[in-house]
Write an enzyme that holds these catalytic residues in place. Structure first.
Site, PDB file in Angstrom:
ATOM      1  CE  LYS A  64      -1.610   3.165   2.598  1.00  0.00           C
ATOM      2  NZ  LYS A  64      -1.795   4.174   1.592  1.00  0.00           N
TER       3      LYS A  64
ATOM      4  CD  GLU B  24      12.980   0.360   9.399  1.00  0.00           C
ATOM      5  OE1 GLU B  24      13.661   1.305   9.811  1.00  0.00           O
ATOM      6  OE2 GLU B  24      13.315  -0.826   9.544  1.00  0.00           O
TER       7      GLU B  24
ATOM      8  CB  CYS C  59      13.224   8.863   8.030  1.00  0.00           C
ATOM      9  SG  CYS C  59      14.130   7.733   6.970  1.00  0.00           S
TER      10      CYS C  59
ATOM     11  CD  GLU D  71      10.196  13.051  11.619  1.00  0.00           C
ATOM     12  OE1 GLU D  71       9.034  12.647  11.879  1.00  0.00           O
ATOM     13  OE2 GLU D  71      11.005  12.394  10.954  1.00  0.00           O
TER      14      GLU D  71
HETATM   15  P1  NAD Z   1       2.149   8.429   7.858  1.00  0.00           P
HETATM   16  O1  NAD Z   1       2.363   7.549   9.020  1.00  0.00           O
HETATM   17  O2  NAD Z   1       1.088   9.433   7.913  1.00  0.00           O
HETATM   18  O3  NAD Z   1       1.887   7.588   6.520  1.00  0.00           O
HETATM   19  C1  NAD Z   1       2.719   6.521   6.137  1.00  0.00           C
HETATM   20  C2  NAD Z   1       1.889   5.443   5.466  1.00  0.00           C
HETATM   21  O4  NAD Z   1       0.950   4.931   6.405  1.00  0.00           O
HETATM   22  C3  NAD Z   1       1.068   5.942   4.284  1.00  0.00           C
HETATM   23  O5  NAD Z   1       1.043   4.972   3.286  1.00  0.00           O
HETATM   24  C4  NAD Z   1      -0.316   6.107   4.889  1.00  0.00           C
HETATM   25  O6  NAD Z   1      -1.346   6.030   3.937  1.00  0.00           O
HETATM   26  C5  NAD Z   1      -0.357   4.941   5.839  1.00  0.00           C
HETATM   27  N1  NAD Z   1      -1.338   5.060   6.927  1.00  0.00           N
HETATM   28  C6  NAD Z   1      -1.934   6.169   7.399  1.00  0.00           C
HETATM   29  N2  NAD Z   1      -2.793   5.855   8.396  1.00  0.00           N
HETATM   30  C7  NAD Z   1      -2.711   4.523   8.574  1.00  0.00           C
HETATM   31  C8  NAD Z   1      -3.318   3.599   9.461  1.00  0.00           C
HETATM   32  N3  NAD Z   1      -4.194   3.985  10.381  1.00  0.00           N
HETATM   33  N4  NAD Z   1      -2.978   2.301   9.372  1.00  0.00           N
HETATM   34  C9  NAD Z   1      -2.077   1.880   8.471  1.00  0.00           C
HETATM   35  N5  NAD Z   1      -1.476   2.708   7.587  1.00  0.00           N
HETATM   36  C10 NAD Z   1      -1.781   4.007   7.637  1.00  0.00           C
HETATM   37  O7  NAD Z   1       3.579   9.081   7.600  1.00  0.00           O
HETATM   38  P2  NAD Z   1       3.881  10.420   6.818  1.00  0.00           P
HETATM   39  O8  NAD Z   1       3.721  11.520   7.778  1.00  0.00           O
HETATM   40  O9  NAD Z   1       3.180  10.470   5.550  1.00  0.00           O
HETATM   41  O10 NAD Z   1       5.438  10.160   6.512  1.00  0.00           O
HETATM   42  C11 NAD Z   1       6.427  10.857   7.114  1.00  0.00           C
HETATM   43  C12 NAD Z   1       6.920  10.141   8.365  1.00  0.00           C
HETATM   44  O11 NAD Z   1       7.517   8.902   7.997  1.00  0.00           O
HETATM   45  C13 NAD Z   1       8.005  10.909   9.087  1.00  0.00           C
HETATM   46  O12 NAD Z   1       7.797  10.808  10.465  1.00  0.00           O
HETATM   47  C14 NAD Z   1       9.265  10.181   8.703  1.00  0.00           C
HETATM   48  O13 NAD Z   1      10.330  10.343   9.603  1.00  0.00           O
HETATM   49  C15 NAD Z   1       8.788   8.780   8.606  1.00  0.00           C
HETATM   50  N6  NAD Z   1       9.668   7.989   7.751  1.00  0.00           N
HETATM   51  C16 NAD Z   1      10.470   7.044   8.319  1.00  0.00           C
HETATM   52  C17 NAD Z   1      11.360   6.328   7.541  1.00  0.00           C
HETATM   53  C18 NAD Z   1      12.285   5.298   8.139  1.00  0.00           C
HETATM   54  O14 NAD Z   1      12.868   4.532   7.376  1.00  0.00           O
HETATM   55  N7  NAD Z   1      12.479   5.246   9.438  1.00  0.00           N
HETATM   56  C19 NAD Z   1      11.421   6.570   6.169  1.00  0.00           C
HETATM   57  C20 NAD Z   1      10.594   7.547   5.641  1.00  0.00           C
HETATM   58  C21 NAD Z   1       9.716   8.246   6.428  1.00  0.00           C
END
Ligand code: NAD
Length: 539
Positions: A191, A264, A298, A396
């Site tokens: 997804k 992650e 990230c 963050e």
């Molecule tokens: P997010 O958690 O809002 O979304 C990430 C994914 O989760 C998307 O595909 C979203 O549609 C899905 N999602 C949303 N609600 C959900 C739910 N209830 N259940 C399951 N899936 C759901 O993250 P974001 O804000 O879009 O992304 C940025 C964040 O991601 C930052 O905090 C960043 O640091 C982190 N990030 C971490 C890494 C890593 O490798 N550690 C890499 C990239 C981004």
């Protein structure tokens, strides 16, 4: 032609991507309903296409197809799986122009940062094609009573892996957890984030062309809150990359379903400049660490701690190098830093900087949105005198904003670096690499890069990557990145029949024998440790 249609035509014309290509990619998703989600180009804030807004029954069908395909995929010869992954890596490089265009189109990132993703996926393919199977070869382990008994471990794929990926590195972060799952014989349902589905769909297209059988890699597009939980309820393992907040929800649901998960998550990464650092090199490294992908990374550094003896000189070099960055939304290699993803992200960055200003922080450079460059562009920003309670100090930002602080010694730098709930990545700059390694050992982060921002840690695909604390659970990359997708089975054999009281032997004698055996076993580690000490001493 309406303004929106004209703007869409213009932004597509700037890339090599046609509206019909995007529509064909969206058609790959099997969805019953007619609801769609608009995909917008951040460069111009224009709708460029739409993908299905899948629901639970769409997810169910995708997982069913993946489940039906999985067992024959797991039985496919390792050499064939390897070849498919290697071929896919080739295809990614051959189709780099399209992938770079799609990446830029839906993320607004600069092309130089899009390049990192394409190269990363190709390298990850080579690693798993070459070395992946080492993680699931059968192993011999010490039996309970050698040589009377033996033990061996075999590994099986868990079955169907669910992957949920974010928008910031949609190519890398869709694939880096999918490839090890596939090579280990699992099928995968991905997804992607609703803002960046086309990159994932283009990858599905290339995996199919590489020869991956139908059903082994399925994509469901849609909203996180709908598709995410529906997926977690049906798969055998969930690999999640995204925010810590969502990660907690994923972990709760995985816990209820008793399936494994890797998380992650976010970071508030520190960068340490020690007193013996090469100042120009450290400033260049800090620019990369803080402003790659407009800080929406990230692993990006958001806190810089500098030895006070070189603080002023470092800050001068860092500010100068940051001012040299060009901000832009072009689909070529002209711009250093691109757009933020959308209005929400822009609002978050502005809120953090305004709060910092109100609390007395000084903006050394940047600090303004740049609508003249792009609707969501924000200047690379360096803050100083940031109050510890400021939002930018505690949360963050996930944008091009960093604070710099002077520290009296290395111990304080380490203490400040570790003063965070997060623990994803850190970067240490020093003239003495061994000193850097010694400092790295003290930092509570999953990766620490010495004299590099983040690339050397991330690109060491053979080494595990993940976070301490609120930055996540589990590790990707390396053998650890595969082992999470495997069930182990221990097969133990006995050469002497049941390990129980033999017929005709009084239980008391048997008990005495067992105690004696236990004593002997206690001594065996001593023998092993003597051998180890002799080896360490060079014998
Ligand atoms: P997010 O958690 O809002 O979304 C990430 C994914 O989760 C998307 O595909 C979203 O549609 C899905 N999602 C949303 N609600 C959900 C739910 N209830 N259940 C399951 N899936 C759901 O993250 P974001 O804000 O879009 O992304 C940025 C964040 O991601 C930052 O905090 C960043 O640091 C982190 N990030 C971490 C890494 C890593 O490798 N550690 C890499 C990239 C981004």
């Amino acid at each position: 032609m309406s303004l929106e249609t004209e703007s869409r035509a213009n932004v597509l014309a700037a890339t090599g991507i046609s509206a019909s290509r995007l529509a064909a990619l969206a058609d790959r998703v099997d969805a019953d309903g007619s609801e769609t989600i608009e995909v917008r180009a951040p460069a111009t804030d224009t709708a460029v296409g739409a993908v299905p807004d899948c629901d639970g029954s769409d997810v169910e069908r995708a997982v069913d197809r993946a489940r039906a395909a999985q067992s024959s995929w797991a039985e496919t010869a390792m050499d064939e799986r390897r070849e498919i992954v290697a071929r896919f890596g080739d295809l990614v490089l051959n189709h780099r122009a399209e992938l770079l265009d799609i990446l830029q189109l839906e993320t607004g990132k600069s092309r130089r940062h899009a390049v990192e993703e394409v190269v990363d996926v190709a390298l990850t393919c080579s690693y798993y094609a070459d070395r992946g199977d080492a993680a699931f070869r059968e192993e011999r382990r010490r039996g309970a009573i050698p040589p009377a008994t033996t033990a061996r471990v075999t590994y099986e794929p868990v079955g169907v892996v669910g992957a949920i990926s974010p928008w910031n590195y949609p190519l890398t972060l869709s694939l880096t957890d999918v490839l090890p799952a596939l090579i280990a014989g699992n099928s995968v349902v991905l997804k992607p984030d609703e803002k960046t589905p086309y990159t994932a769909l283009a990858l599905a297209d290339l995996l199919e062309r590489a020869g991956l059988p139908d059903g082994c890699f399925e994509i469901v597009t849609g909203r996180g809150a709908t598709v995410g939980p529906a997926l977690i309820d049906r798969v055998d393992y969930i690999s999640f990359t995204g925010s810590t907040e969502t990660g907690r929800l994923v972990a709760e649901q995985a816990g209820r379903n008793l399936i494994g998960c890797s998380l992650e998550l976010g970071g508030k990464n520190p960068l340490l400049v020690l007193d013996d650092a090469d100042i120009e090199e450290a400033a260049r490294g800090a620019v990369q660490a803080c402003f790659s992908n407009a800080g929406q990374l990230c692993l990006a550094a958001e806190r810089v701690y500098v030895a006070d003896s070189i603080h002023d000189e470092f800050v001068e070099a860092f500010v100068a190098a940051t001012r040299d960055l060009t901000l832009g939304t072009g689909f070529d290699y002209e711009d250093d830093v691109g757009s933020l993803i959308d209005g929400d992200q822009l609002e978050r960055v502005e809120r953090h900087v305004e709060d910092a200003r109100e609390r007395g922080a000084t903006v050394l450079t940047g600090g303004e949105r740049r609508p003249d460059v792009g609707p969501f562009c924000y200047e690379p920003t360096i803050l100083t005198d940031l109050e510890p309670e400021a939002t930018a100090a505690c949360e963050e930002t996930f944008g091009p904003v960093v604070s710099v602080e002077s520290v009296p010694n290395v111990a304080t730098a380490i203490e400040r670096a570790n003063d965070s709930e997060y623990g994803l990545n850190a970067s240490v700059w020093t003239g003495d690499r061994e000193r850097g390694v010694a400092v790295a050992r003290e930092i509570d982060c999953g990766t620490v890069c010495v004299n590099d921002a983040y690339v050397s840690g991330w690109a060491a695909v053979d080494a595990p990557m993940g976070g301490f604390g609120d930055s996540g659970l589990g590790r990707r990359h390396g053998p650890e990145g595969i082992k999470r997708y495997l069930e182990s089975r221990t097969i133990a054999t006995s050469r002497t029949g049941p390990l129980d009281v033999p017929p005709g032997v009084p239980t008391a004698w048997y008990a005495r024998g067992m105690f004696a055996l236990a004593r002997l076993q206690q001594r065996l580690p001593t023998v092993a440790s003597v051998t180890r000490r002799l080896r360490d001493a060079g014998f």
